[in-house]
Design a protein around this motif. Sequence first.
Motif, PDB file in Angstrom:
ATOM      1  N   ASN A  26       1.161  -1.564  -0.011  1.00 36.94           N
ATOM      2  CA  ASN A  26       0.242  -0.194   0.009  1.00 36.94           C
ATOM      3  C   ASN A  26       0.754   1.102   0.009  1.00 36.94           C
ATOM      4  N   ILE A  27       2.309   1.045  -0.004  1.00 40.48           N
ATOM      5  CA  ILE A  27       3.438   2.165  -0.184  1.00 40.48           C
ATOM      6  C   ILE A  27       3.147   2.163  -1.564  1.00 40.48           C
ATOM      7  N   PHE A  28       3.234   3.378  -2.001  1.00 41.85           N
ATOM      8  CA  PHE A  28       2.830   3.272  -3.341  1.00 41.85           C
ATOM      9  C   PHE A  28       3.625   4.537  -4.500  1.00 41.85           C
ATOM     10  N   GLN A  29       4.005   5.338  -3.211  1.00 44.07           N
ATOM     11  CA  GLN A  29       5.433   6.207  -3.840  1.00 44.07           C
ATOM     12  C   GLN A  29       6.698   6.509  -2.371  1.00 44.07           C
ATOM     13  N   PHE A  30       7.532   6.992  -2.670  1.00 43.98           N
ATOM     14  CA  PHE A  30       8.283   7.132  -1.929  1.00 43.98           C
ATOM     15  C   PHE A  30       9.420   7.864  -2.327  1.00 43.98           C
ATOM     16  N   ASP A  31      10.992   8.673  -1.579  1.00 40.79           N
ATOM     17  CA  ASP A  31      11.901   8.652  -2.027  1.00 40.79           C
ATOM     18  C   ASP A  31      12.815   8.273  -2.534  1.00 40.79           C
ATOM     19  N   SER A  32      13.329   7.423  -1.616  1.00 37.71           N
ATOM     20  CA  SER A  32      14.355   6.331  -1.533  1.00 37.71           C
ATOM     21  C   SER A  32      13.968   4.999  -1.060  1.00 37.71           C
ATOM     22  N   MET A  33      14.799   3.894  -1.009  1.00 34.73           N
ATOM     23  CA  MET A  33      14.599   2.490   0.203  1.00 34.73           C
ATOM     24  C   MET A  33      15.969   2.260   0.343  1.00 34.73           C
ATOM     25  N   GLY A  34      16.895   1.819   1.216  1.00 35.53           N
ATOM     26  CA  GLY A  34      17.417   1.402   1.453  1.00 35.53           C
ATOM     27  C   GLY A  34      18.307   0.602   2.939  1.00 35.53           C
ATOM     28  N   TRP A  35      19.617   0.614   2.970  1.00 33.06           N
ATOM     29  CA  TRP A  35      19.911  -0.275   4.483  1.00 33.06           C
ATOM     30  C   TRP A  35      20.615   1.069   5.346  1.00 33.06           C
ATOM     31  N   TYR A  36      20.872   0.990   6.727  1.00 33.54           N
ATOM     32  CA  TYR A  36      21.470   1.716   7.346  1.00 33.54           C
ATOM     33  C   TYR A  36      22.063   1.412   8.216  1.00 33.54           C
ATOM     34  N   ARG A  37      23.001   1.574   8.484  1.00 36.93           N
ATOM     35  CA  ARG A  37      24.026   0.246  10.193  1.00 36.93           C
ATOM     36  C   ARG A  37      24.354   1.960  11.202  1.00 36.93           C
ATOM     37  N   GLN A  38      24.501   1.087  12.405  1.00 35.15           N
ATOM     38  CA  GLN A  38      24.281   1.627  13.799  1.00 35.15           C
ATOM     39  C   GLN A  38      25.384   1.238  14.286  1.00 35.15           C
ATOM     40  N   GLU A 101       1.374   6.159   1.259  1.00 28.88           N
ATOM     41  CA  GLU A 101       0.704   4.874   1.462  1.00 28.88           C
ATOM     42  C   GLU A 101      -0.842   5.425   0.477  1.00 28.88           C
ATOM     43  N   ILE A 102      -1.893   4.362   1.017  1.00 32.66           N
ATOM     44  CA  ILE A 102      -3.255   4.427   1.290  1.00 32.66           C
ATOM     45  C   ILE A 102      -3.183   3.953   2.317  1.00 32.66           C
ATOM     46  N   ASN A 103      -4.051   4.438   3.270  1.00 28.72           N
ATOM     47  CA  ASN A 103      -4.876   3.394   3.854  1.00 28.72           C
ATOM     48  C   ASN A 103      -6.172   3.018   4.430  1.00 28.72           C
ATOM     49  N   PRO A 104      -6.557   2.731   4.840  1.00 25.97           N
ATOM     50  CA  PRO A 104      -8.034   1.179   4.360  1.00 25.97           C
ATOM     51  C   PRO A 104      -9.206   2.079   4.113  1.00 25.97           C
ATOM     52  N   SER A 105      -9.037   3.548   4.782  1.00 25.53           N
ATOM     53  CA  SER A 105     -10.113   4.446   4.401  1.00 25.53           C
ATOM     54  C   SER A 105      -9.615   5.189   2.661  1.00 25.53           C
ATOM     55  N   GLY A 106      -9.026   4.571   2.520  1.00 30.07           N
ATOM     56  CA  GLY A 106      -8.805   5.472   0.475  1.00 30.07           C
ATOM     57  C   GLY A 106      -7.699   6.489   1.061  1.00 30.07           C
ATOM     58  N   GLU A 107      -7.746   7.231   1.929  1.00 32.19           N
ATOM     59  CA  GLU A 107      -6.704   8.585   2.609  1.00 32.19           C
ATOM     60  C   GLU A 107      -5.156   8.272   1.610  1.00 32.19           C
ATOM     61  N   TYR A 108      -5.186   8.879   1.055  1.00 34.88           N
ATOM     62  CA  TYR A 108      -3.299   9.194   0.982  1.00 34.88           C
ATOM     63  C   TYR A 108      -2.494   9.799   2.301  1.00 34.88           C
ATOM     64  N   VAL A 109      -1.658   8.879   2.528  1.00 33.84           N
ATOM     65  CA  VAL A 109      -1.020   9.736   3.942  1.00 33.84           C
ATOM     66  C   VAL A 109       0.317   9.842   3.563  1.00 33.84           C
ATOM     67  N   ALA A 110       1.094  10.762   4.265  1.00 37.45           N
ATOM     68  CA  ALA A 110       2.454  11.441   3.346  1.00 37.45           C
ATOM     69  C   ALA A 110       2.803  11.094   5.224  1.00 37.45           C
ATOM     70  N   SER A 111       4.626  10.294   4.993  1.00 36.34           N
ATOM     71  CA  SER A 111       5.311  10.020   6.553  1.00 36.34           C
ATOM     72  C   SER A 111       6.218  10.265   5.893  1.00 36.34           C
ATOM     73  N   ARG A 112       7.456  11.192   6.947  1.00 36.44           N
ATOM     74  CA  ARG A 112       9.112  11.285   6.961  1.00 36.44           C
ATOM     75  C   ARG A 112       9.464   9.965   6.395  1.00 36.44           C
ATOM     76  N   ALA A 113       9.569   8.853   7.244  1.00 40.43           N
ATOM     77  CA  ALA A 113       9.659   8.157   6.821  1.00 40.43           C
ATOM     78  C   ALA A 113       9.420   6.507   7.970  1.00 40.43           C
ATOM     79  N   TYR A 114       9.850   5.447   7.397  1.00 38.75           N
ATOM     80  CA  TYR A 114       9.539   3.667   8.055  1.00 38.75           C
ATOM     81  C   TYR A 114      11.307   4.029   8.067  1.00 38.75           C
ATOM     82  N   TRP A 115      10.856   2.652   8.999  1.00 38.38           N
ATOM     83  CA  TRP A 115      12.573   2.129   9.663  1.00 38.38           C
ATOM     84  C   TRP A 115      11.778   0.614  10.653  1.00 38.38           C
ATOM     85  N   GLY A 116      12.715   0.061  10.366  1.00 43.56           N
ATOM     86  CA  GLY A 116      12.485  -1.466  10.464  1.00 43.56           C
ATOM     87  C   GLY A 116      13.570  -1.838  11.612  1.00 43.56           C
ATOM     88  N   GLN A 117      13.040  -2.328  12.652  1.00 46.03           N
ATOM     89  CA  GLN A 117      13.987  -3.174  13.991  1.00 46.03           C
ATOM     90  C   GLN A 117      15.111  -2.917  13.857  1.00 46.03           C
TER      91      GLN A 117
END
Length: 125
Positions: A26-38, A101-117
Amino acid sequence: VQLQASGGGLVQAGGSLRLSCAAPRNIFQFDSMGWYRQASGKQRELVASITSGGTTNYGDSVKGRATISRGNAKNTVYPQMNSLKFEDTGVYFCNVDKPVEINPSGEYVASRAYWGQGTQVTVSS
């Protein structure tokens, strides 16, 4: 939002590491995807990323040793690192930058970033 990440673990120095990360469809658009490390006691740094247009970016510490590609579904990325060093040890995080992304209500929701665990990568001598 849950990013499906895999890879990591214990790897011998000089070996290779392949990671993967998939973002929800449901994420249909983003600037980039990748990996970071710490690494312990250090700031989070870029490993590799790829923009929605296909431009790749690599952290200085992995340039020449890393590549990143996308799957047929552009919401999946596969970074690979070769010639691993002890300094590559750390927690690796998948990232999606500026997702829309498109939420279950069909609305577009923009976020700053998503991070994996985060997944631990340990390079042994």
